[in-house]
Scaffold this active site. Sequence first.
Site, short mmCIF file in Angstrom:
data_model
loop_
_atom_site.label_atom_id
_atom_site.label_comp_id
_atom_site.label_asym_id
_atom_site.label_seq_id
_atom_site.Cartn_x
_atom_site.Cartn_y
_atom_site.Cartn_z
N THR A 104 54.09 23.63 48.75
CA THR A 104 55.33 23.62 49.52
C THR A 104 55.24 22.60 50.66
OG1 THR A 104 55.53 26.00 49.10
CG2 THR A 104 56.96 25.09 50.79
N SER B 37 48.92 24.94 58.84
CA SER B 37 50.00 25.67 59.49
C SER B 37 49.57 27.03 60.02
CB SER B 37 51.16 25.80 58.50
OG SER B 37 52.26 26.39 59.13
N HIS B 38 50.14 28.09 59.45
CA HIS B 38 49.92 29.46 59.93
C HIS B 38 48.68 30.09 59.30
CE1 HIS B 38 52.12 29.18 56.28
NE2 HIS B 38 51.81 30.41 55.97
N ASP C 202 53.34 28.59 65.79
CA ASP C 202 52.25 28.74 64.82
C ASP C 202 51.15 27.71 65.02
OD1 ASP C 202 53.67 26.53 63.99
OD2 ASP C 202 53.28 26.91 61.87
N ASP D 203 50.44 24.74 63.83
CA ASP D 203 50.77 23.33 64.07
C ASP D 203 52.06 23.14 64.85
OD1 ASP D 203 52.10 24.35 61.81
OD2 ASP D 203 52.42 22.34 60.99
N ASP E 183 55.24 24.07 64.38
CA ASP E 183 56.59 23.86 63.83
C ASP E 183 57.36 25.16 63.63
OD1 ASP E 183 55.09 24.66 61.67
OD2 ASP E 183 55.57 22.93 60.40
N GLU F 70 64.00 31.25 56.71
CA GLU F 70 63.57 32.61 57.03
C GLU F 70 62.11 32.66 57.48
OE1 GLU F 70 61.09 33.92 54.97
OE2 GLU F 70 61.22 32.08 53.77
C1 G16 Z 1 55.99 25.55 54.92
C2 G16 Z 1 57.26 24.83 54.57
C3 G16 Z 1 58.44 25.73 54.78
C4 G16 Z 1 58.27 27.00 54.00
C5 G16 Z 1 56.97 27.67 54.38
C6 G16 Z 1 56.66 28.88 53.51
O1 G16 Z 1 55.96 25.82 56.29
O2 G16 Z 1 57.43 23.66 55.33
O3 G16 Z 1 59.57 25.04 54.36
O4 G16 Z 1 59.35 27.86 54.23
O5 G16 Z 1 55.91 26.77 54.21
O6 G16 Z 1 56.54 28.43 52.20
P1 G16 Z 1 56.04 29.40 51.05
O7 G16 Z 1 57.06 30.51 50.99
O8 G16 Z 1 56.01 28.55 49.83
O9 G16 Z 1 54.69 29.94 51.46
P2 G16 Z 1 54.63 25.61 57.11
O10 G16 Z 1 54.97 26.10 58.50
O11 G16 Z 1 53.58 26.45 56.43
O12 G16 Z 1 54.34 24.16 57.04
#
Ligand code: G16
Length: 544
Positions: A18, A113-114, A278, A280, A282, A365
């Site tokens: 993603t 990220s998280h 989180d 990073d 965002d 979300e």
């Molecule tokens: C990323 C994407 C977001 C997405 C999220 C969760 O965020 O940039 O668009 O909504 O992952 O994705 P999934 O449901 O596939 O785990 P981040 O903050 O992890 O970069």
Amino acid sequence: MAIQTVSTTPFSDQKPGTSGLRKQVTVFQQPHYLENFVQSIFDSLDGYQGQTLVVGGDGRFYNRQAIQIILKMAAANGFGKALVGQAGIFSTPAVSCVIRKYGAFGGIVLSASHNPGGPDGDFGIKYNTENGGPAPEKVTDAIFDRSKVIDQYQILDVEDVNLDRIGPTSLGNMTVEVLDAVNDYAALMETLFDFEQIRQLLTSGKFTMCMDSLHAVTGPYAKAIFEGLLGAAQGTVQNGEPLEDFGGGHPDPNLVYAHDLVKVMFAANAPSFGAASDGDGDRNMILGNNFFVTPSDSLAVLAANATLVPGYRSGITGVARSMPTSQAVDRVAEKLGIDCYETPTGWKFFGNLLDADKATLCGEESFGTGSNHVREKDGLWAVLFWLNILAVKGESVETIVKDHWATYGRNYYSRHDFEGVDSAVANDLMAGVRSQLPSLQGQPLGSYTVAYADDFSYTDPIDNSVSKNQGIRIGFTDGSRIVFRLSGTGTQGATLRLYVESYEPDATKHDIDTQEALAPLIQLADQVAKIKELTGFEQPTVIT
Ligand code: G16
């Protein structure tokens, strides 16, 4: 200053998810693993000779080592300049800001990220294009294709760069410019929000705020902006020291993982306003005194109140949300007479809409909100947006949200995550739901009637690219929905996400507990997908 050409063999698992390539640190530490992916990025791009590359990460374990490798490879491959955040740190929205401000060719963001960090945690890498946003699928597909056949990479055989000293240094024929990580981002925020009015609010003595940076990248940004430029009390920012392992926590701003903040905000005498971001920087979570704002509602409230904020005073051209995000913002768009776009999950899908000025605000979300000021979602931007609205309206977070529901109706909404499900089981479960879709159409299900049942497919309105199989939706005639998706950001097993939504126009019914209000739909989802039976999970691991 020798350029080394190193022979390598492909890894078969470098398909970006993603949001870029995310794996355990130990995977990235394998010889050639990072180098192969970086060379695959460069090999998929055209025209970067002599151009500028932005590089930065969220400071997690392996960040510094990875940056040194990337800089030496960028120099060996012919980039002219690299802009790097001091100590190798840049929040993801700051990378986007810097790419755009300095007209860079692109950027490399290092983050998972998280996801947790540390030697046993996760690491990640993604490429952002010249608009400052995550590379679209045609680019990530090209990178993956290249990674499958790569047989060599170029790297400079030189000493490491000093990432702590601000200013330029030479690395072969490339200049590395180490920038203050906060300045450019803070300057951009000052152009969007009424800092004077927010300062008055934060220093009025009547308004208190708690910002939890979860020991991740926004610590220095939040301290400089809230406690520095905006005059909030010292200590407003908690867990503000970025740590390589985020202090052992999940740097994920939700009610489960941001427990320190939740404890403060749901106590007696809680502050007026609470927020978290989180790993990073965002994502964001917004809380009022004893009150949680769902990310979907947050997007809707920002859209409805955008003209109160200087950067959006002349109005917004349109809004966009990911498919599983609640339809609360759709109602705002309808009232404003602007378009609302429904995209697959992944910030990269908003890029074309923002570039074409079809959408001004976007949100998901998954605690992501942003606008056309950069091409990433932006945690602190969302916090500032809320502060600006609170300063103008002089009302509490709870009052603003409840008034919003009274005007537009309430979209009850929740996401249930089942983490660490066996991948084969998760795929079978999804296949089982998919196989029922044709027969569900128009049928009664519990006390609901199915209006549509499909696997979401998106055609980008700008470049007409098609993205299929983006989540299974079962929509009912009363506007309620259940959605099933497998996460594309996890690193172990599969995470099944169940998204549930129902719409309640009657303001006398807006105070029901969310899980209670959604209970019949949650039960139907289990009936259709057999979640408990197939996964063995009695309960979700995380409910947001
Ligand atoms: C990323 C994407 C977001 C997405 C999220 C969760 O965020 O940039 O668009 O909504 O992952 O994705 P999934 O449901 O596939 O785990 P981040 O903050 O992890 O970069």
